[in-house]
Write an enzyme that holds these catalytic residues in place. Sequence first.
Site, PDB file in Angstrom:
ATOM      1  N   SER A   2       0.833  -1.193   0.000  1.00  0.00           N
ATOM      2  CA  SER A   2       0.000   0.000   0.000  1.00  0.00           C
ATOM      3  C   SER A   2       0.876   1.255   0.000  1.00  0.00           C
ATOM      4  O   SER A   2       1.739   1.404  -0.867  1.00  0.00           O
ATOM      5  CB  SER A   2      -0.925  -0.053   1.223  1.00  0.00           C
ATOM      6  OG  SER A   2      -2.014   0.805   1.062  1.00  0.00           O
TER       7      SER A   2
ATOM      8  N   ARG B  16     -11.559   6.042  10.035  1.00  0.00           N
ATOM      9  CA  ARG B  16     -11.021   4.689  10.028  1.00  0.00           C
ATOM     10  C   ARG B  16     -12.050   3.686   9.505  1.00  0.00           C
ATOM     11  O   ARG B  16     -11.719   2.768   8.759  1.00  0.00           O
ATOM     12  CB  ARG B  16     -10.587   4.315  11.443  1.00  0.00           C
ATOM     13  CG  ARG B  16     -10.118   2.894  11.609  1.00  0.00           C
ATOM     14  CD  ARG B  16      -8.854   2.625  10.824  1.00  0.00           C
ATOM     15  NE  ARG B  16      -8.300   1.312  11.145  1.00  0.00           N
ATOM     16  CZ  ARG B  16      -7.295   0.748  10.494  1.00  0.00           C
ATOM     17  NH1 ARG B  16      -6.731   1.398   9.481  1.00  0.00           N
ATOM     18  NH2 ARG B  16      -6.837  -0.425  10.828  1.00  0.00           N
TER      19      ARG B  16
ATOM     20  N   ASP C 291      -8.342  -6.916  -4.690  1.00  0.00           N
ATOM     21  CA  ASP C 291      -8.011  -5.591  -4.160  1.00  0.00           C
ATOM     22  C   ASP C 291      -8.591  -4.537  -5.097  1.00  0.00           C
ATOM     23  O   ASP C 291      -8.144  -4.394  -6.232  1.00  0.00           O
ATOM     24  CB  ASP C 291      -6.486  -5.462  -4.076  1.00  0.00           C
ATOM     25  CG  ASP C 291      -6.024  -4.129  -3.475  1.00  0.00           C
ATOM     26  OD1 ASP C 291      -6.867  -3.239  -3.272  1.00  0.00           O
ATOM     27  OD2 ASP C 291      -4.818  -3.998  -3.214  1.00  0.00           O
TER      28      ASP C 291
ATOM     29  N   HIS D  76      -7.721  -5.613  -0.301  1.00  0.00           N
ATOM     30  CA  HIS D  76      -6.439  -4.938  -0.126  1.00  0.00           C
ATOM     31  C   HIS D  76      -5.665  -5.493   1.069  1.00  0.00           C
ATOM     32  O   HIS D  76      -4.450  -5.609   1.028  1.00  0.00           O
ATOM     33  CB  HIS D  76      -6.712  -3.435   0.044  1.00  0.00           C
ATOM     34  CG  HIS D  76      -5.485  -2.598   0.159  1.00  0.00           C
ATOM     35  ND1 HIS D  76      -4.527  -2.555  -0.833  1.00  0.00           N
ATOM     36  CD2 HIS D  76      -5.040  -1.762   1.133  1.00  0.00           C
ATOM     37  CE1 HIS D  76      -3.560  -1.724  -0.466  1.00  0.00           C
ATOM     38  NE2 HIS D  76      -3.841  -1.235   0.718  1.00  0.00           N
ATOM     39  N   ASP D  77      -6.388  -5.827   2.129  1.00  0.00           N
ATOM     40  CA  ASP D  77      -5.750  -6.317   3.356  1.00  0.00           C
ATOM     41  C   ASP D  77      -5.028  -7.645   3.178  1.00  0.00           C
ATOM     42  O   ASP D  77      -4.315  -8.072   4.090  1.00  0.00           O
ATOM     43  CB  ASP D  77      -6.792  -6.484   4.470  1.00  0.00           C
ATOM     44  CG  ASP D  77      -6.797  -5.283   5.419  1.00  0.00           C
ATOM     45  OD1 ASP D  77      -5.968  -4.383   5.211  1.00  0.00           O
ATOM     46  OD2 ASP D  77      -7.623  -5.260   6.341  1.00  0.00           O
TER      47      ASP D  77
END
Lengths: 383, 232
Positions: A158, A228, A323, A356-357
């Site tokens: 990222s 967040r 992602d 993405h994680d």
Amino acid sequence: MILADTQPVVAHQAVRFEDGLLLDCGVRLRELTVAYRTYGRLNEERSNALLVCHALSGDQYVAETHPLTGKPGWWEAVVGPGRPVDTRRFFVISANVLGGCMGSTGPRSPRDDQPEAERTLLWGTDFPPVTIRDMVRAQKRLIEHLGIARLFAVLGGSMGGMQVLEWAALYPDCVFAAVPIASAAYHSAQNIAFHEVGRQAIFADPEWAGGRYWEKGKVPARGLAVARMAAHITYLSEQALTRKFGRRLLSGPSLTLFDDLFEVESYLRHQGSTFVTRFDANSYLTITRAMDFFDLAAEHDDDLARAFAGSRTRFCVISFSSDWLFPTPQSRAIARALNRAAANVSFVEVESDKGHDAFLLDEPAFHRTLSGFLSGSATAAGF
Amino acid sequence: MNAEPNRAPSTGIRYVAKNLRLDLRLIAGLIAPKSRVLDIGCGDGTLIAYLARERGCDARGIEIDMAAVAEAVARGLAVMHGDADIDLAHYPDQAFDFVVLSRTLQAVGRPHEVLRQMLRIGTRAVVSFPNFGHWRVRWQLLSRGRMPLTPTWDRPWYETPNIHPCTIRDFFALCDAEGYSVEAWLAADQGGLSAPWRRWRRLANLFGEQGLFMLRRDSHLTGCTTAGTVAA
């Protein structure tokens, strides 16, 4: 200490550079502090050093219990003895980014543009805007301080991947291998848009107080938590959310308006509320801006290949199929630019439904790829 | 072809897996030590691993099958996911000494364009392909009036990835038309062994199960992408 009642004070391992750092915006920070951690041992030839660059909400606590949260390091799945980044083989360095809030110079640091007597004031929103390149320059100072002329590898996911690319472009002779993971050579309009939602949430929190919340010993917890929460959605995929939560309810199916009803809501609120205990809102603003500004091609006459012209670095570009924040085409664009520069590049899209994680999680295919690339590169580097 | 019969047919073009152990000797024998090599359709990277290890080459690969790419990278090889029809355009002129395309030409969308790109980005192109002029293929078409099925051409017409079959003589004709000089060529049987009739094109075209060519552009002007126009 002004922040003492909002966040416990932790003594982070750090190095202070008295000559400061000239930033891209033209401001010179009069002093620069870089907080960092290392794992493993530097070999005699000083050839096995590997720098891990962290993402937006990460920090230098890569592979150990976090001193603030008490939770495992954010990349323990990848970094450690016998892991793909094997700390028995590599000397792993990780630094808190410039602008961060885990000990490196950032909005929570005392202002250095005031007379000594007024050094109790913090930068807050007056902290100068920093770029990914500024972050990398600060890391370079740390690497020099540690007596390392050339890094065996720089890797990160990222925003960490952005730093990897910047490292390879800025200090090509200092990077033997570069691994940008789930990243991009510029921050897309969609990603800037999501960041702006987060920033507006922080601005809208009355406790933010124009960025001077620290004066009253408060934090804009609501705003930062919402930021967040919004960001966290972008780190997952629809499949991952469905698999984890589906439409499951927390309690009976009574229709309520304000209480947590679905499990996914509770999960997001938990993510938001734990984040504010470890992260500084002004740092969040500073770092999201740095990501938004990032456009490596723009730094090289709008030609990404030029950023890597003549590069002898070995690259391994990795993306994840689900992602959608840093989708595969953005990694492919990096790989193609490297092709245009005739650079040595491997490019793999890892099949994953974790979004993405995925780069943070237990993803065996990713770990095999990373491990193989690093081993092959280590052999080529001669250790 | 040595296509993996168990692999599920896919909608896109899938490069055919190849028996590199046998092809290896022939192709590797053409490649100079310490040279820069790009293997297009490199599979799990067996050839480039061999060239890097045994010949000290800077050997890289492109492969369309992601599982094979992951496998190759996990072996420490410089392989990128890509499509020969699209991704060769992203390499600079004369970036390699040899560009290899083994048993893949018949499966790409635009074979002549792929060849052009190969000879733009590399000084020499090494190309191998299954020969559609083999007598068994001719006999089956003549006697049965059906698309041939042989050990080399082993998939029915509706699911074969080999959409551009050609014969050894066809390939010579293409090289003439595009202005490529054939520096070396041979016809081989399925086992990869070169056969005694290789000196005669017509015999090779009848008895060779695969053709292997090393090409160079007649004009050595770098950056010239229309090789056909500079042909003598």
